[in-house]
Motif scaffolding. Structure first.
Motif, short mmCIF file in Angstrom:
data_model
loop_
_atom_site.label_atom_id
_atom_site.label_comp_id
_atom_site.label_asym_id
_atom_site.label_seq_id
_atom_site.Cartn_x
_atom_site.Cartn_y
_atom_site.Cartn_z
N GLY A 1 0.80 -1.21 0.00
CA GLY A 1 0.00 0.00 0.00
C GLY A 1 0.84 1.26 0.00
O GLY A 1 0.36 2.32 -0.44
N TRP A 2 2.06 1.19 0.50
CA TRP A 2 3.01 2.31 0.39
C TRP A 2 3.58 2.33 -1.03
O TRP A 2 3.64 3.38 -1.67
N PRO B 1 1.76 3.09 4.60
CA PRO B 1 2.74 4.12 4.25
C PRO B 1 3.47 4.62 5.49
O PRO B 1 2.89 4.72 6.57
N ASP B 2 4.76 4.89 5.32
CA ASP B 2 5.59 5.50 6.37
C ASP B 2 5.86 4.58 7.55
O ASP B 2 6.22 5.04 8.63
N ASP C 1 8.77 4.83 9.87
CA ASP C 1 8.76 5.92 10.83
C ASP C 1 7.91 5.57 12.05
O ASP C 1 8.40 5.41 13.15
N TRP C 2 6.59 5.40 11.83
CA TRP C 2 5.69 5.16 12.96
C TRP C 2 5.76 3.73 13.50
O TRP C 2 5.39 3.46 14.63
N GLY C 3 6.27 2.79 12.70
CA GLY C 3 6.28 1.39 13.11
C GLY C 3 7.60 0.91 13.70
O GLY C 3 7.74 -0.27 14.01
N VAL C 4 8.57 1.81 13.87
CA VAL C 4 9.89 1.43 14.38
C VAL C 4 10.18 2.23 15.65
O VAL C 4 10.06 3.46 15.65
N ALA C 5 10.56 1.53 16.70
CA ALA C 5 10.87 2.20 17.97
C ALA C 5 12.09 3.09 17.83
O ALA C 5 12.98 2.84 17.01
N LEU D 1 8.91 9.14 2.90
CA LEU D 1 7.74 9.37 3.73
C LEU D 1 6.72 10.23 2.99
O LEU D 1 7.09 11.18 2.29
N LEU D 2 5.45 9.90 3.16
CA LEU D 2 4.39 10.58 2.39
C LEU D 2 3.34 11.27 3.25
O LEU D 2 2.67 12.20 2.77
#
Length: 251
Positions: A104-105, A128-129, A132-136, A174-175
């Motif tokens: 989907g990204w 998407p992204d 960024d948001w999915g990695v500690a 990143l989008l």
């Protein structure tokens, strides 16, 4: 299913694909991270397309499935280029991209590259992204230092790796921080029991897309894969509703 064929990239990479010619915009299914075109959703889309006379393309990114290569060399930019190269090589003028999770990204990145050839998007738990948001934050520091990180994999026996090259490329693509300049019809399907990609990501994506024709369908008891019979039936209906009117108009 049609036989697997291979497309040679300029650097010699061999990209495995299946293609069924037919009417209307070509449905192009983009698998998720560490997935491939043999998955249940991709297979169902291909079989539906063959049964209804629609055009459909499945592919394996380099280092995945039937495509040779090292998965550690993969990145969003690399795989996006492979998608666009296949569309070009097959002479496809109108496409509807269908992306599952990481796909989907990729559908957004490839859609931006395809321009007017893009006629629609169907996202299944789009992510998407996620670098960024999915990695500690601690893991981001390790990746920035060139280390590969590994996480438990609920879908298989081996841990899921994130390689530093993939992460860095994701951070460069990143989008969700601004408008996404796509104007085609978009349909997003997301399970509200998705443990991997929060369903709110689909709502954020809907807000950032420039298109006015964006619909989000939330499946209250749906998980990340959305691979139950009812989920796949919804996916096929959604894809058909986008493609069949255009196919009829082209006749």
């Amino acid at each position: 299913m049609t036989d697997i064929r291979f497309h040679a990239m300029p650097d010699g990479r061999q990209i495995a694909f299946r293609f069924a010619p037919g009417q209307g915009p070509t449905l192009v299914f983009l698998p998720g991270y560490m997935s491939d075109m043999a998955g249940g959703k991709a297979t169902a889309v291909f079989e539906m397309a063959q049964a209804t006379g629609l055009s459909c393309l499945l592919l394996d990114y380099s280092g995945c499935g039937e495509s040779p290569g090292d998965f550690a060399d993969g990145s969003l930019s690399r795989w996006k280029d492979e998608i666009v190269a296949l569309v070009d090589a097959l002479g496809l003028q109108d496409v509807v991209l269908m992306g599952s999770s990481m796909g989907g990204w990729l559908m957004l990145l490839a859609g931006l590259a395809l321009g007017e050839r893009l006629k629609g998007l169907v996202g299944i738990a789009p992510a998407p992204d996620f670098t960024d948001w999915g990695v500690a934050q601690m893991d981001k520091a390790l990746l920035a230092d060139g280390e590969t990180i590994y996480e438990d994999n609920p879908y298989g026996p081996e841990p899921t790796p994130t390689h530093p090259g993939f992460w860095a490329d994701g951070q460069a693509n990143l989008l969700l921080g601004g408008e996404i300049a796509l104007d085609c019809p978009v349909r997003l399907l997301h399970g509200q029991r998705d443990p991997d990609v929060p369903w709110e990501i689909s709502l954020q994506l809907a807000e950032k897309l420039r298109s006015a024709d964006v619909q989000v369908t939330l499946i209250k008891d749906g998980d990340h894969r959305l691979s139950r019979e009812s989920d796949i039936a919804l996916l096929l209906r959604t894809a058909a509703e986008l493609v069949l009117p255009r196919a009829a108009a082209a006749d």
